[in-house]
Motif scaffolding. Structure first.
Motif, short mmCIF file in Angstrom:
data_model
loop_
_atom_site.label_atom_id
_atom_site.label_comp_id
_atom_site.label_asym_id
_atom_site.label_seq_id
_atom_site.Cartn_x
_atom_site.Cartn_y
_atom_site.Cartn_z
N TYR A 71 0.84 -1.20 0.00
CA TYR A 71 0.00 0.00 0.00
C TYR A 71 0.88 1.25 0.00
O TYR A 71 1.92 1.29 0.68
CB TYR A 71 -0.90 -0.01 1.24
N ARG A 72 0.45 2.24 -0.75
CA ARG A 72 1.13 3.54 -0.75
C ARG A 72 0.13 4.63 -0.43
O ARG A 72 -0.98 4.66 -0.97
CB ARG A 72 1.75 3.82 -2.13
N LEU A 73 0.53 5.55 0.45
CA LEU A 73 -0.35 6.66 0.78
C LEU A 73 -0.60 7.52 -0.45
O LEU A 73 0.35 7.90 -1.15
CB LEU A 73 0.28 7.54 1.86
N GLY A 101 -3.47 -5.10 5.09
CA GLY A 101 -4.73 -4.40 4.88
C GLY A 101 -5.63 -5.19 3.95
O GLY A 101 -5.18 -6.09 3.23
N ARG A 118 -3.24 -6.87 1.41
CA ARG A 118 -2.16 -6.05 0.87
C ARG A 118 -1.20 -5.66 2.00
O ARG A 118 -1.63 -5.17 3.04
CB ARG A 118 -2.75 -4.80 0.22
N GLY A 120 1.54 -3.52 4.14
CA GLY A 120 1.72 -2.10 4.37
C GLY A 120 2.47 -1.87 5.66
O GLY A 120 3.00 -2.80 6.27
N ASP A 124 1.25 4.05 7.67
CA ASP A 124 0.32 4.29 6.57
C ASP A 124 -1.13 4.20 7.07
O ASP A 124 -1.98 5.00 6.68
CB ASP A 124 0.54 3.25 5.46
N PHE A 125 -1.39 3.19 7.90
CA PHE A 125 -2.71 3.06 8.52
C PHE A 125 -3.00 4.27 9.40
O PHE A 125 -4.10 4.84 9.38
CB PHE A 125 -2.75 1.77 9.34
N SER A 128 -3.99 7.32 7.38
CA SER A 128 -5.14 7.19 6.47
C SER A 128 -6.41 6.89 7.28
O SER A 128 -7.24 7.77 7.48
CB SER A 128 -4.88 6.12 5.42
N ALA A 168 -5.48 2.53 4.03
CA ALA A 168 -4.69 1.32 4.24
C ALA A 168 -5.57 0.16 4.68
O ALA A 168 -5.30 -1.00 4.37
CB ALA A 168 -3.60 1.57 5.29
N THR A 170 -6.10 -1.47 7.52
CA THR A 170 -5.46 -2.52 8.29
C THR A 170 -6.52 -3.46 8.87
O THR A 170 -7.55 -3.01 9.38
CB THR A 170 -4.64 -1.90 9.44
#
Length: 379
Positions: A71-73, A101, A118, A120, A124-125, A128, A168, A170
């Motif tokens: 995952y990418r922000l 996630g 996915r 991550g 990131d979580f 987001s 993300a 999660t």
């Protein structure tokens, strides 16, 4: 150049305000959420039980697949990430660990769907899903830069699917563990815990991690992966070994609306331990920043279990301190106990039968001193 960037970030940070929406109870979404299943509220949060997905998880396996790309922000979230992290990190215990996630939705019927997980990172979580309960304002602007609700609702005001979500997401996992003497083990989380600071949580709760996926990677099911994660969290937080876990079964899936509508799963675990044996154990040193004590409580008689009022299953004195994952897990448990095909139904009812209701409908055994006794500290 680095010095100039640091100064620019500091100047911007002084102009940015993250306005919490603590009072947002999402009541305007009640009818939409109710179409999925029981809407579960705790003292601080709201979410929904995905009833059809729960039934599918209990009755049939659901295949899972681990995506290779992490995952990418998104850019519009990344620009606020350093400011948001910097402010929240001052008041919370956390680390940037690996997480998994949910990148697609669970089937609600008999369709053969592969659920995608996915990889991550926890930050990131944090930047987001945990940003969604906030609105981002900047000095001098009449409108917010970012409305947190727009991260979970589409242009029609409908809850976004995981496939379309930019968060993300999660995977939260938890377990309700019952001892051989029919007591439910609960964890009081530390005030610095990001999960549910200062609240009463399930027997073990946390985030799904890559290590919860079987190493061979073949024949994966979402149920197997969730159970591995839930049991891991239980063992870590309650200082329990693998042989002391008799059996676990998944009971439900929901969405924690107050946390960016993140996915949440719950399992029920039967322990080969008495409540005294669990309570007599010290909290592991590495868990002390997150766990303040472990409790054992009696639930209300089964005839009073209601998935739409799960907190009434708890002793009255801890209902207002219950975390949302605990309220969600109890709602799923109340649904599962009415399912004649649920594998743990008979054994759990047998254990809980030791708490026979009296003529007044209350438990015949009064709360004991040990139920309120914290776990003793020390190594």
């Amino acid at each position: 150049m680095s010095l100039l960037e640091i100064r620019a970030n500091r100047r911007r940070a002084r102009l940015v305000r993250f306005q919490s929406r603590d009072g947002d109870n999402y009541r305007d979404l009640s009818s939409q959420l109710a179409s999925f299943g029981p809407v579960v509220e705790s003292a601080h949060d709201v979410g929904v039980v995905m009833t059809k997905e729960c039934a599918r998880l209990r009755s049939q396996t659901v295949r899972a697949e681990l995506e290779s790309s992490p995952y990418r922000l998104p850019r519009d979230l990344k620009i606020w990430s350093f400011d948001f992290l910097g402010r929240r990190a001052r008041v919370a215990a956390m680390y940037n660990g690996d997480i998994l996630g949910l990148a697609s939705d669970l089937p609600s019927g008999d369709e053969d769907v592969v659920v995608k997980l996915r990889p991550g990172r926890y930050f990131d979580f944090f930047c987001s899903n945990l940003l969604a309960p906030f609105d981002v304002w900047e000095a001098g602007r009449k409108l917010p830069h970012l409305r947190g609700r727009e991260l979970i609702l589409d242009q029609h005001g409908q809850l976004m699917t995981f496939r379309r979500s930019r968060l993300a997401n999660t995977v939260g996992v938890s377990s309700l563990a019952f001892t051989t003497d029919g007591q439910l083990i609960l964890v009081a989380q530390a005030k610095d815990n990001v999960g549910s600071p200062g609240l009463i949580a399930p027997s073990g709760s946390g985030a799904l991690e890559p290590r919860d996926v079987p190493q061979d990677g073949t024949g994966l099911t979402i149920g197997e992966i969730v159970l591995r994660g839930a049991e891991r969290e239980l063992r870590e937080e309650c200082h329990i070994s693998s042989p002391e876990v008799e059996i676990s079964e998944i009971v439900g899936h929901g969405r924690w609306i107050s946390r960016g509508a993140m996915p949440e799963f719950c399992a029920v675990t039967l322990l080969q331990l008495t409540s005294d044996q669990v309570l007599d154990r010290a909290i592991r040193f590495v868990e002390r920043p997150y766990v303040s004590e472990v409790l054992a409580v009696d639930l209300a008689p089964i005839v009073r279990w209601n998935p739409r009022k799960p907190l009434t299953m708890l002793p009255e004195e801890i209902r207002r301190s219950a975390s949302w994952p605990l309220a969600f897990g109890l709602a799923c448990l109340a649904q599962s106990i009415g399912d004649q095909s649920w594998p743990l139904r008979q054994e759990l009812m047998k254990r809980l039968a030791q708490e026979a209701p009296s003529a007044s409908g209350e438990s015949s055994r009064a709360p004991t001193q040990r139920q309120q006794r914290p776990v003793r500290g020390g190594a």
